[in-house]
Design an enzyme around this catalytic site. Structure first.
Site, PDB file in Angstrom:
ATOM      1  N   PRO A  44       6.902 -34.631  -0.825  1.00  0.00           N
ATOM      2  CA  PRO A  44       6.970 -36.096  -0.865  1.00  0.00           C
ATOM      3  C   PRO A  44       8.349 -36.556  -0.408  1.00  0.00           C
ATOM      4  O   PRO A  44       9.361 -36.071  -0.884  1.00  0.00           O
ATOM      5  CB  PRO A  44       6.767 -36.430  -2.350  1.00  0.00           C
ATOM      6  CG  PRO A  44       6.292 -35.185  -2.991  1.00  0.00           C
ATOM      7  CD  PRO A  44       6.718 -34.036  -2.142  1.00  0.00           C
ATOM      8  N   VAL A  47      12.296 -35.338   4.690  1.00  0.00           N
ATOM      9  CA  VAL A  47      12.579 -35.930   5.994  1.00  0.00           C
ATOM     10  C   VAL A  47      12.907 -34.902   7.082  1.00  0.00           C
ATOM     11  O   VAL A  47      12.900 -35.227   8.256  1.00  0.00           O
ATOM     12  CB  VAL A  47      13.718 -36.973   5.918  1.00  0.00           C
ATOM     13  CG1 VAL A  47      13.254 -38.185   5.137  1.00  0.00           C
ATOM     14  CG2 VAL A  47      14.975 -36.390   5.309  1.00  0.00           C
ATOM     15  N   CYS A 101      18.176 -31.696  -1.103  1.00  0.00           N
ATOM     16  CA  CYS A 101      17.665 -30.619  -0.245  1.00  0.00           C
ATOM     17  C   CYS A 101      16.379 -30.076  -0.849  1.00  0.00           C
ATOM     18  O   CYS A 101      16.324 -29.826  -2.060  1.00  0.00           O
ATOM     19  CB  CYS A 101      18.710 -29.510  -0.162  1.00  0.00           C
ATOM     20  SG  CYS A 101      18.188 -28.104   0.840  1.00  0.00           S
ATOM     21  N   GLU A 144      20.999 -29.915   8.504  1.00  0.00           N
ATOM     22  CA  GLU A 144      20.079 -28.902   9.032  1.00  0.00           C
ATOM     23  C   GLU A 144      20.830 -27.815   9.798  1.00  0.00           C
ATOM     24  O   GLU A 144      20.477 -26.638   9.707  1.00  0.00           O
ATOM     25  CB  GLU A 144      19.009 -29.550   9.909  1.00  0.00           C
ATOM     26  CG  GLU A 144      18.136 -30.581   9.190  1.00  0.00           C
ATOM     27  CD  GLU A 144      17.480 -30.065   7.917  1.00  0.00           C
ATOM     28  OE1 GLU A 144      17.033 -28.904   7.881  1.00  0.00           O
ATOM     29  OE2 GLU A 144      17.417 -30.829   6.938  1.00  0.00           O
ATOM     30  N   HIS A 147      22.036 -25.346   7.413  1.00  0.00           N
ATOM     31  CA  HIS A 147      20.999 -24.389   6.989  1.00  0.00           C
ATOM     32  C   HIS A 147      20.930 -23.187   7.930  1.00  0.00           C
ATOM     33  O   HIS A 147      20.700 -22.065   7.492  1.00  0.00           O
ATOM     34  CB  HIS A 147      19.615 -25.055   6.977  1.00  0.00           C
ATOM     35  CG  HIS A 147      19.263 -25.726   5.686  1.00  0.00           C
ATOM     36  ND1 HIS A 147      19.283 -25.073   4.476  1.00  0.00           N
ATOM     37  CD2 HIS A 147      18.864 -26.990   5.421  1.00  0.00           C
ATOM     38  CE1 HIS A 147      18.919 -25.914   3.520  1.00  0.00           C
ATOM     39  NE2 HIS A 147      18.661 -27.092   4.062  1.00  0.00           N
TER      40      HIS A 147
HETATM   41 ZN    ZN Z   1      18.220 -28.760   3.015  1.00  0.00          ZN
END
Ligand code: ZN
Length: 170
Positions: A44, A47, A101, A144, A147
């Site tokens: 939910p 993004v 996150c 991102e 990551h």
């Molecule tokens: Zn993240």
């Protein structure tokens, strides 16, 4: 069915590998993209998602339909696939952003980031593109890319706090 890996999974701490450009349109990479989309859609208000978050050590992230990026004159930023992304410009100015996150559940925090960046990447067709971004999209690009280098926002957050709500997560 692919799913988010646990917060202590080694894929979240590894340096992900570049995707050879000629393999982008191949079955393997396209399947990874499909899996990433499927997992993101189950989150939910999620993004964006990076491949290591589903345990795949490749330099890929995707952004899903986020609100307006006013500087770019758009009402919504549509789905965007970023393969082998590189941030090629960062504003010198920094701002504090609130951030969450998908891989760090029920927590968010404050992170200092550049409010404007330019990203260079390949799309899902294997075409190279550059994209300037500000605000939320700039924040997502930096989150991102972290990551893909095994970095979680909590590593450099100035403070973090627990929450049970569904704050927008990346
Ligand atoms: Zn993240």
């Amino acid at each position: 069915m692919a799913k988010l890996v646990a917060q202590n999974h080694p894929a979240l701490r590894a340096t992900a590998e570049e995707v050879p450009a000629e393999e982008i349109r191949g079955k393997k990479v396209q399947k990874v993209l499909k899996d990433m989309r499927a997992v993101l859609l189950t989150c939910p208000r999620g993004v964006a998602i990076a491949a290591p978050q589903i345990g795949v050590p490749l330099r890929i992230f995707l952004v899903h339909d986020i609100p307006a990026d006013h500087d770019e004159g758009e009402s919504r930023v549509p789905d965007m696939v970023c393969i082998n992304p590189k941030i090629i410009k960062l504003s010198r100015k920094k701002e504090e952003f609130e951030e969450g996150c998908l891989s760090v559940p029920n927590q968010y925090g404050k992170v200092t980031r550049a409010p404007k960046v330019t990203l260079r990447a390949y799309d899902e067709e294997g075409e190279e593109f550059e994209r300037g971004a500000s605000g939320l999209l700039a924040q997502i690009f930096q989150h991102e890319c972290d990551h893909l280098d095994g970095i979680l926002y909590t590593d450099h957050a100035s403070e973090t706090w627990k929450t049970n709500d569904n704050y927008e997560k990346e």
